[in-house]
Design an enzyme around this catalytic site. Structure first.
Site, PDB file in Angstrom:
ATOM      1  N   LYS A  65     -36.304 -21.180  25.460  1.00 12.16           N
ATOM      2  CA  LYS A  65     -37.694 -21.441  25.836  1.00 12.16           C
ATOM      3  C   LYS A  65     -37.849 -22.711  26.672  1.00 12.16           C
ATOM      4  CE  LYS A  65     -40.502 -19.047  22.377  1.00 12.16           C
ATOM      5  NZ  LYS A  65     -41.630 -19.206  21.452  1.00 12.16           N
ATOM      6  N   LYS A  89     -33.379  -8.279  24.122  1.00 13.63           N
ATOM      7  CA  LYS A  89     -34.295  -7.776  23.091  1.00 13.63           C
ATOM      8  C   LYS A  89     -35.653  -7.439  23.707  1.00 13.63           C
ATOM      9  CE  LYS A  89     -36.739 -11.727  21.247  1.00 13.63           C
ATOM     10  NZ  LYS A  89     -37.329 -12.474  20.193  1.00 13.63           N
ATOM     11  N   LYS A 149     -42.379  -9.675  24.043  1.00  9.32           N
ATOM     12  CA  LYS A 149     -43.706  -9.728  24.663  1.00  9.32           C
ATOM     13  C   LYS A 149     -43.692 -10.619  25.902  1.00  9.32           C
ATOM     14  CE  LYS A 149     -45.025 -12.322  20.528  1.00  9.32           C
ATOM     15  NZ  LYS A 149     -45.734 -12.119  19.278  1.00  9.32           N
TER      16      LYS A 149
HETATM   17  P1  AMP Z   1     -42.584 -13.293  17.291  1.00  4.95           P
HETATM   18  O1  AMP Z   1     -43.353 -12.293  18.052  1.00  4.95           O
HETATM   19  O2  AMP Z   1     -41.491 -13.924  18.100  1.00  4.95           O
HETATM   20  O3  AMP Z   1     -43.427 -14.270  16.523  1.00  4.95           O
HETATM   21  O4  AMP Z   1     -41.792 -12.443  16.203  1.00  4.95           O
HETATM   22  C1  AMP Z   1     -42.442 -11.938  15.051  1.00  4.95           C
HETATM   23  C2  AMP Z   1     -41.497 -11.110  14.220  1.00  4.95           C
HETATM   24  O5  AMP Z   1     -41.070  -9.949  14.929  1.00  4.95           O
HETATM   25  C3  AMP Z   1     -40.192 -11.859  13.828  1.00  4.95           C
HETATM   26  O6  AMP Z   1     -39.830 -11.489  12.520  1.00  4.95           O
HETATM   27  C4  AMP Z   1     -39.196 -11.340  14.822  1.00  4.95           C
HETATM   28  O7  AMP Z   1     -37.874 -11.418  14.334  1.00  4.95           O
HETATM   29  C5  AMP Z   1     -39.662  -9.893  14.981  1.00  4.95           C
HETATM   30  N1  AMP Z   1     -39.254  -9.351  16.285  1.00  4.95           N
HETATM   31  C6  AMP Z   1     -39.658  -9.791  17.511  1.00  4.95           C
HETATM   32  N2  AMP Z   1     -39.073  -9.078  18.493  1.00  4.95           N
HETATM   33  C7  AMP Z   1     -38.272  -8.153  17.868  1.00  4.95           C
HETATM   34  C8  AMP Z   1     -37.394  -7.115  18.341  1.00  4.95           C
HETATM   35  N3  AMP Z   1     -37.233  -6.873  19.645  1.00  4.95           N
HETATM   36  N4  AMP Z   1     -36.746  -6.376  17.409  1.00  4.95           N
HETATM   37  C9  AMP Z   1     -36.911  -6.608  16.073  1.00  4.95           C
HETATM   38  N5  AMP Z   1     -37.717  -7.558  15.576  1.00  4.95           N
HETATM   39  C10 AMP Z   1     -38.392  -8.331  16.455  1.00  4.95           C
END
Ligand code: AMP
Ligand code: TRP
Length: 345
Positions: A123, A206, A209
């Site tokens: 980041k 991965k 968003k």
């Molecule tokens: P974040 O949107 O980064 O706050 O992530 C929120 C939750 O979603 C966390 O537990 C991440 O590990 C999970 N997460 C985000 N992107 C993925 C992905 N591509 N595959 C699986 N889990 C994800």
């Protein structure tokens, strides 16, 4: 050196997890996090779920967009089956214990631990000196989120594994420095077929968003036609589906679609491969699209319904914050006392 304080695992089971309101939700968030949050709640565990707005502002957020996204993530939790009467659901900034405990942890954790975090490296990019101090200290706040409740288990996707190891390191160092087995050494729960949902355009990245290509992800707000079109155009190879999972070893894009199918249908990837052995993607993809629409459309509809009444979402978050604070405040106060900070009121 004295012996490290052994932390007995006698803490009652308590689940905590959080999601940042820093943009729309993807299929990765749903399968890796939200869907599992509801499943764990339904098994009867004590569950605390948080929209981590203080984490979101470690990078620039437009204030109006942040307010909308915080409500949208709260709506996504509820639409995915998190029931605010059975789980505690709130936004982080309303419970001041998180920021206060994070400060204490800033004085326990070492700067070197923070620089090693791959999420910080990703980041902050080439211009790390110009990133916010909050972005560097991000994992210390995450440890505070978890340990303010003495949470024992944290369901997350694979990308959060390193942050959870750091949470464990902070708990162990605190317990050791102050010679009290005060914080639990939290276990990550990284389970299921979709702990890492990959981009639809590149099987080595991965699904995120923040990916500049909207074609790379399925958003929880996409309509049925958009979902079907994105799956139809998803990158694959020319081979049919193999007889066994072994045959997907060097085929990351194919493996990803099989994992998504498995997670959405509640099957194992092995069972999906057995069912579709020998099928071409021309026939597998429409089945996957149909399944994705069947599972996601009701969630999108429920999110939209909830978003029509932002006052009600704010009321739910406020109620959750009161219940969360009732648990976190005494734990914070005890940590302060252990460290020698006077609390005389
Ligand atoms: P974040 O949107 O980064 O706050 O992530 C929120 C939750 O979603 C966390 O537990 C991440 O590990 C999970 N997460 C985000 N992107 C993925 C992905 N591509 N595959 C699986 N889990 C994800
Ligand atoms: N860092 C997590 C992410 O980006 C979000 C998060 C913040 C979190 N605090 C947490 C996850 C506590 C689990 C527990 O996905």
């Amino acid at each position: 050196m004295s012996e490290p304080v052994q932390t007995p695992q006698t803490f009652p089971t308590r689940i905590f997890s959080g999601i940042q309101p820093s943009g729309g939700m993807t299929l990765g968030n749903y399968l890796g996090a939200l869907k599992r949050f509801a499943e764990i709640q339904n098994k009867g565990a004590e569950t605390i779920y948080c929209v981590v707005d203080l984490h979101a502002i470690t990078v620039w957020q437009d204030p109006e967009a942040l307010r909308r996204q915080t409500r949208e993530i709260a709506a996504a939790f509820i639409a995915s089956g998190v029931d605010p009467s059975r789980s505690i659901l709130f936004n982080q900034s309303q419970v001041t214990a998180h920021a206060e405990l994070a400060w204490l942890f800033n004085c326990v954790a070492r700067i070197g631990w923070m620089y090693r975090m791959t999420q910080f490296k990703d980041k902050s990019g080439k211009n790390a000196e110009n990133s916010s101090l909050g972005l560097l200290a991000y994992p210390s706040l995450m440890a505070a989120d978890i340990l303010a409740y003495k949470a024992t288990h944290v369901p997350v996707g694979e990308d959060q594994k390193q942050h959870l190891e750091l949470t464990r390191d902070i708990a162990i160092k605190f317990n050791h420095d102050y010679k009290v087995p005060f914080f639990p050494v939290t276990e990550p729960l990284i389970e299921g077929a979709a702990t890492k949902v990959m981009s639809l355009r590149d099987g080595s990245k991965k699904m995120s968003k923040s990916d500049p290509s909207d074609q790379s992800r399925i958003n929880l707000t996409d309509d049925a036609d958009t979902i079907a079109a994105k799956i139809r155009k998803a990158k694959t190879d020319a081979e049919p589906l193999p007889e066994s999972l072994d045959g997907l070893k060097d085929r990351p894009e194919a493996r990803n679609l099989v994992n998504i199918f498995a997670a959405l249908s509640g099957q194992t990837p092995e069972a999906v491969v057995t069912e579709f052995a020998g099928a071409q993607f021309g026939s597998f993809k429409p089945r996957l699209a149909e399944l994705a629409v069947e599972k996601l459309a009701p969630i999108t509809a429920e999110m939209n319904r909830l978003m029509a009444d932002p006052g009600e979402i704010d009321r739910i978050l406020g109620d959750g914050a009161n219940r969360a604070a009732a648990i976190a405040q005494p734990i914070l106060a005890e940590a302060q006392q252990i460290m020698g900070l006077i609390r005389s009121r």
